[in-house]
Write an enzyme that holds these catalytic residues in place. Structure first.
Site, short mmCIF file in Angstrom:
data_model
loop_
_atom_site.label_atom_id
_atom_site.label_comp_id
_atom_site.label_asym_id
_atom_site.label_seq_id
_atom_site.Cartn_x
_atom_site.Cartn_y
_atom_site.Cartn_z
N SER A 188 5.27 16.73 -3.94
CA SER A 188 5.79 15.72 -3.03
C SER A 188 4.99 15.77 -1.74
O SER A 188 4.09 16.60 -1.59
CB SER A 188 7.26 15.98 -2.73
OG SER A 188 7.37 17.05 -1.81
N LYS A 189 5.34 14.88 -0.84
CA LYS A 189 4.60 14.80 0.43
C LYS A 189 4.59 16.12 1.17
O LYS A 189 3.72 16.37 2.00
CB LYS A 189 5.20 13.70 1.30
CG LYS A 189 5.00 12.32 0.71
CD LYS A 189 4.93 11.26 1.81
CE LYS A 189 4.73 9.87 1.23
NZ LYS A 189 5.98 9.17 0.94
N ARG A 190 5.60 16.95 0.90
CA ARG A 190 5.64 18.26 1.56
C ARG A 190 4.37 19.07 1.27
O ARG A 190 3.95 19.89 2.06
CB ARG A 190 6.83 19.08 1.07
CG ARG A 190 8.16 18.73 1.70
CD ARG A 190 9.24 19.72 1.28
NE ARG A 190 9.33 19.85 -0.18
CZ ARG A 190 9.01 20.92 -0.85
NH1 ARG A 190 8.58 21.99 -0.23
NH2 ARG A 190 9.10 20.95 -2.16
N HIS A 191 3.81 18.85 0.09
CA HIS A 191 2.63 19.62 -0.29
C HIS A 191 1.33 19.07 0.30
O HIS A 191 0.33 19.76 0.36
CB HIS A 191 2.49 19.66 -1.82
CG HIS A 191 3.63 20.35 -2.50
ND1 HIS A 191 4.65 19.66 -3.12
CD2 HIS A 191 3.93 21.65 -2.64
CE1 HIS A 191 5.51 20.53 -3.63
NE2 HIS A 191 5.11 21.74 -3.34
N GLY A 192 1.37 17.81 0.69
CA GLY A 192 0.17 17.16 1.21
C GLY A 192 0.18 15.73 0.77
O GLY A 192 1.19 15.23 0.29
#
Ligand code: GLU
Ligand code: ZN
Length: 501
Positions: free
Chosen positions: A254-258
């Site tokens: 998800s966006k949390r990872h990049g």
């Protein structure tokens, strides 16, 4: 039987790694089995639809070099391939289910459904969702309500008892108690639009889809779809739910990872061939040796029996590494074309004519090719060739462990050597050798000889190989910048002397 597979995204956001992985698996499976790859746009959720997302879908597949055999733009025998253009078809099939007693009209107002939901919540009722209020309405009552102009939805009669099983070629049999399936989901909304389930099942059938390769998050819809296929009297396609795409911490990517949108990767300067290769390896492998595959190769060797059951990890660093490898495989000319937009965007090509740009680009590309991880890295690496760097301060001109005095002496000595070498037509290696020879004479490290030249020319302590950089920059500019640095060092030494004295 000809393989027919589809990628069926909803244009409600930018194409992301997980979606593209699904598209690629379908595409490669179609190609390797001599079948057809169909693109279908599932745009029935009008509240979340956007034109931008649809355009992004086309752009992304285009960029990756993925061509669909049937679908929007190209057409085909089962069109239209955009669901919002197929409303009449869904309405007809939904009505047909009602006529056969397998679905029914529901006239409940949204107020009633909302009140029901609140009540279920307040009483912690074990029954959540629709209470099947209209499932057994008297046919005459239904007639009356329809005639009164009410606009009902159509709901599927999910069998209250028993269970439903569907087979997945990766996961095996998946069985669900019918009582656990959402009670009577809406198939057709009151505005005549189908829900995902209805449109998806009808289209997969009418478009002759043989295999459904899609993300595992769709598994919960499986039993419901099977009930629908049965209701229509159709045979479901073969299911193959793809392993999840995880971040390196084992959580769903998800966006949390990049970044996850392909557009972002593209903007940073990932090459399509690198992204395509790496993303295909997330959850699929050919053997335990080969990692590099061109699109053409994958079109031949991709098979679904090599899809892994276990989740795949999307590793940003590994992708970056792949990208670097692919950058080095590009010819200088093709790489020059690819980096041009980045330099343009940074305003570095302004006022230069095409010919000069082409020459400079061909000059710098070989200097940075070995070190580029993403194309956008190029801007800072070669800025000095296109624009005057800020004059480096004395600190930047000094190699680690060297004083301004030492570096002033070094540069005063090295400059004429460099200049004589360049103007006298010596090879790079010979000039470097002459410069190296100064180090023992000056009683400093080799780095101390090169650093003030490097920093003068490029404005930075790290740069592409020095002599080739100088040749691309041009002698005149090089000498100007060195002379400017000599002044800087002289001032620094004088200032220090003043302090000391
Ligand atoms: N429209 C669905 C999606 O956005 C399609 C799921 C499927 O492949 O059945 O992914
Ligand atoms: Zn109802």
């Amino acid at each position: 039987m000809e393989v027919r597979v589809r990628y069926a995204p909803s244009p409600t956001g930018l194409q992301h790694i997980g979606g593209v992985r699904t598209a690629l698996f379908n595409y490669f499976f179609a190609r390797s089995s001599g079948g057809k790859f169909i693109l279908r746009v599932e745009d029935t959720d009008r509240t979340r639809y956007s034109d931008e997302s649809l355009q992004d879908l086309y752009d992304t597949l285009d960029w990756l070099g993925i061509k669909w055999d049937e679908g929007p733009v190209v057409g085909g025998p089962c069109g239209p391939y955009i669901q919002s253009e197929r409303l009449g078809i869904y309405q007809k099939y939904a009505k047909d289910l009602v006529d056969r007693g397998l679905a029914y009209y529901c006239f409940c107002t949204s107020e009633r459904l909302e009140a029901l939901r609140k009540e279920q919540e307040a009483t912690h009722s074990p029954h959540v969702g629709y209470d099947r209020h209209c499932r057994d309405l008297d046919p005459q009552e239904v007639r009356r309500l329809l005639d009164s102009g009410l606009k009902p939805v159509i709901r599927l009669k999910v069998p209250a008892e028993g269970s439903t099983t569907f087979h997945d070629i990766l996961m095996g049999d998946i069985t669900r108690e019918n009582s656990d399936i959402s009670p009577d989901p809406v198939l057709l909304k009151s505005d005549g639009f189908p829900t995902y389930h209805l449109a998806n099942v009808i289209d997969d059938h009418l478009m002759g889809i043989t295999h459904i390769l899609r993300a595992q998050e769709w598994i919960p819809s499986g039993p419901l779809h099977v009930i629908l296929y049965n209701a229509f009297g159709w045979t479901p396609p073969v299911y193959c739910h793809l392993p999840m795409v995880m971040g390196s911490d084992g959580q769903k990517l998800s966006k949390r990872h990049g970044s996850t949108s392909v557009r972002d990767f593209r903007a940073k300067g990932y090459l399509p061939e690198a992204l395509l290769n790496y993303v295909t390896l997330v959850g699929w492998s050919y053997d335990d040796k080969q990692e590099f595959f061109s699109r053409e190769e994958l079109e031949k060797v991709f098979t679904i029996d090599k899809i892994n059951k276990a989740p795949g990890v999307f590793d940003y660093r590994k992708l970056e590494w792949f990208n670097g490898q692919y950058i080095r495989q590009r010819s200088d000319a093709s790489l020059a074309e690819a980096v041009k937009p980045y330099l343009k965007e940074a305003g570095l090509l302004e006022g230069l004519d095409e010919k000069t740009v082409a020459e400079k680009l061909l000059g710098v590309v070989p200097l940075v090719k070995e070190r580029l991880k993403v194309l956008s890295d190029v801007t800072e690496m070669v800025r000095f060739v296109f624009a005057d760097p800020q004059a480096p301060d004395a600190k930047t001109l000094c190699a680690k462990g060297h004083t301004p005095q030492q570096e002033l002496a070094a540069l005063e000595r090295a400059y004429p050597v460099l200049r004589a070498g360049l103007e006298g037509g010596l090879e790079d290696a010979a000039i470097e050798e002459n410069l190296c020879a100064l180090a023992p004479e000056l009683g400093i490290k080799i780095n101390g000889v090169f650093m003030p030249i490097r920093a003068s020319v490029t404005g930075s302590q790290v740069s592409p190989p020095l002599l080739p950089s100088i040749r691309v920059l041009g002698f005149e500019k090089t000498f100007e910048r060195i002379e400017r640095s000599l002044d800087t060092l002289r001032e620094a030494v004088a200032a220090e002397g003043g302090q000391n004295g």
